[in-house]
Design an enzyme around this catalytic site. Structure first.
Site, PDB file in Angstrom:
ATOM      1  N   TYR A  62       0.807  -1.207   0.000  1.00 19.27           N
ATOM      2  CA  TYR A  62       0.000   0.000   0.000  1.00 19.27           C
ATOM      3  C   TYR A  62       0.848   1.269   0.000  1.00 19.27           C
ATOM      4  O   TYR A  62       0.332   2.372   0.145  1.00 19.27           O
ATOM      5  CB  TYR A  62      -0.925   0.028   1.222  1.00 19.27           C
ATOM      6  CG  TYR A  62      -2.114  -0.901   1.125  1.00 19.27           C
ATOM      7  CD1 TYR A  62      -2.161  -1.925   0.174  1.00 19.27           C
ATOM      8  CD2 TYR A  62      -3.189  -0.777   1.979  1.00 19.27           C
ATOM      9  CE1 TYR A  62      -3.245  -2.776   0.100  1.00 19.27           C
ATOM     10  CE2 TYR A  62      -4.287  -1.624   1.912  1.00 19.27           C
ATOM     11  CZ  TYR A  62      -4.301  -2.632   0.963  1.00 19.27           C
ATOM     12  OH  TYR A  62      -5.379  -3.477   0.888  1.00 19.27           O
ATOM     13  N   ASP A 118      -2.241 -17.435   4.737  1.00 15.20           N
ATOM     14  CA  ASP A 118      -3.353 -18.184   4.149  1.00 15.20           C
ATOM     15  C   ASP A 118      -3.859 -19.256   5.101  1.00 15.20           C
ATOM     16  O   ASP A 118      -5.070 -19.474   5.233  1.00 15.20           O
ATOM     17  CB  ASP A 118      -2.956 -18.792   2.796  1.00 15.20           C
ATOM     18  CG  ASP A 118      -1.596 -19.466   2.814  1.00 15.20           C
ATOM     19  OD1 ASP A 118      -0.717 -19.016   3.559  1.00 15.20           O
ATOM     20  OD2 ASP A 118      -1.412 -20.431   2.054  1.00 15.20           O
ATOM     21  N   ASP A 148      -5.327  -5.715   6.120  1.00 15.63           N
ATOM     22  CA  ASP A 148      -6.563  -5.266   5.502  1.00 15.63           C
ATOM     23  C   ASP A 148      -7.513  -6.441   5.291  1.00 15.63           C
ATOM     24  O   ASP A 148      -8.712  -6.370   5.596  1.00 15.63           O
ATOM     25  CB  ASP A 148      -6.238  -4.589   4.162  1.00 15.63           C
ATOM     26  CG  ASP A 148      -7.391  -3.748   3.634  1.00 15.63           C
ATOM     27  OD1 ASP A 148      -8.419  -3.629   4.326  1.00 15.63           O
ATOM     28  OD2 ASP A 148      -7.261  -3.207   2.531  1.00 15.63           O
ATOM     29  N   LYS A 205       4.086 -14.271   5.122  1.00 11.47           N
ATOM     30  CA  LYS A 205       4.175 -15.224   4.006  1.00 11.47           C
ATOM     31  C   LYS A 205       5.661 -15.431   3.671  1.00 11.47           C
ATOM     32  O   LYS A 205       6.090 -15.401   2.521  1.00 11.47           O
ATOM     33  CB  LYS A 205       3.402 -14.684   2.786  1.00 11.47           C
ATOM     34  CG  LYS A 205       3.199 -15.703   1.660  1.00 11.47           C
ATOM     35  CD  LYS A 205       2.287 -16.841   2.031  1.00 11.47           C
ATOM     36  CE  LYS A 205       2.062 -17.760   0.821  1.00 11.47           C
ATOM     37  NZ  LYS A 205       1.306 -18.969   1.176  1.00 11.47           N
TER      38      LYS A 205
END
Length: 331
Positions: free
Chosen positions: A123, A203, A227, A170
């Site tokens: 972002y 995930d 987010d 991740k």
């Protein structure tokens, strides 16, 4: 008297903002509201969605309450929310998610807190076209930003007697960027030996939250993951209409409803103001008005539990003003 910057926002923003203001004042706190325009209306009137006056007001008052602002999709101006966070260095996005007794949501006893890094990651807005048929966005992770969001999460856990902080990443795929985030958070964790710590691949976390949300407590993560995960958590507790949020920096704090501006129902008087009211609860706690904050939150929880006065998104037929009036009556 405390002076607070008030940004009503776009769409349903003015409606839910007025309802929140009404209940905050009824809680017995003396606030002078410094009203400022941002978003689509400011863009039309002043040629910018984020006028300098808004930033000046927040810098002067150090605290703000903000309704939802519209972000054009695919074109138009960049997100005002992102710009506010970056320009004022509001590096913490705090989203506590807690289930209510009563008819809202399909889960019970959910009590989660998301700490989302607010100023960098994907972002950061560093993107460009690569020829005519491709575009590239650059993900930025720094040790400085990772360290301070981690410290905010662990300090919160220690202060609020929470059991554990989960570092979300991740790093199995993005070994350098997410790897740096994970490594830095683990370094900060060593400074808080009384707070438990683990790490989760994002995930897998999403699946685990849906199956066993009670297994998690405080979670800290980079911008994009925060987010997504915070909205998932909101869904566990009944949706964005009952989820508060705060953007915090070292000097300035802006409290906001995390839902969108819902232009399709703007002006109809049916928007749910509870999320912004609960953001007002967070604001009152930040101001040290603990008694007023507890009274306001208790009134909101009682209203939902009784399930007689609810907006359509929560299965009722009440309007925005009716919710505000019912909360004020309880106060």
């Amino acid at each position: 008297m405390q002076k607070v910057t008030l940004i009503p926002g776009d769409g349903i923003g003015p409606e839910v903002t007025e309802a929140a203001v009404k209940t905050i004042e009824a809680a017995g706190v003396d606030i002078e509201w410094d009203r400022q325009k941002a978003g689509i209306m400011a863009e039309k009137e002043q040629g910018t969605p984020l006028p300098r006056e808004v930033l000046d007001s927040l810098r002067k008052n150090s605290i703000g309450l903000k309704g939802p602002l519209t972000t054009p999709i695919g074109s138009g101006f960049r997100s005002v929310n992102v710009a506010l966070r970056q320009k004022l260095d509001l590096y913490v996005n705090l989203r506590p998610v807690k289930t209510f007794p009563g008819p809202v949501g399909d889960y019970e006893d959910v009590d989660l807190v998301v700490f989302r890094e607010n100023t960098e990651g994907l972002y950061a807005g560093v993107e460009h076209k690569v020829g005519a048929d491709a575009a590239e966005s650059i993900k930025i992770i720094t040790k400085k930003a990772s360290r301070r969001i981690a410290r905010a999460a662990f300090e919160y856990a220690e202060k609020e007697n929470r059991d554990r902080v989960s570092i979300v990443h991740k790093a199995n795929i993005m070994k350098l960027s997410d790897g740096l985030f994970l490594e830095t958070c683990q370094e900060v964790a060593d400074e808080f030996p009384d707070v438990g710590v683990d790490d989760c691949i994002v995930d897998n976390l999403c699946m685990q939250l849906v199956q066993n949300p009670e297994d998690y407590d405080v979670m800290v993560m980079p911008n994009l993951y925060g987010d997504l995960v915070s909205d998932l958590c909101a869904g566990l507790a009944g949706g964005l209409g009952v989820t508060p949020g705060a953007n915090l920096g070292d000097e300035i704090a802006v409290f906001e409803a995390v839902h969108g501006s819902a232009p399709d129902i703007a002006g109809r008087g049916i928007a749910n103001p509870i999320a912004l009211m609960l953001s007002g609860v967070l604001m009152l706690k930040h101001l040290g008005e603990e008694e007023a904050a507890v009274r306001l939150e208790t009134a909101i929880r009682e209203l939902i539990n009784e399930s007689e006065v609810l907006t359509p998104d929560l299965g009722g037929e009440a309007g925005t003003d009716e919710i505000a009036d019912a909360v004020v009556e309880k106060l």
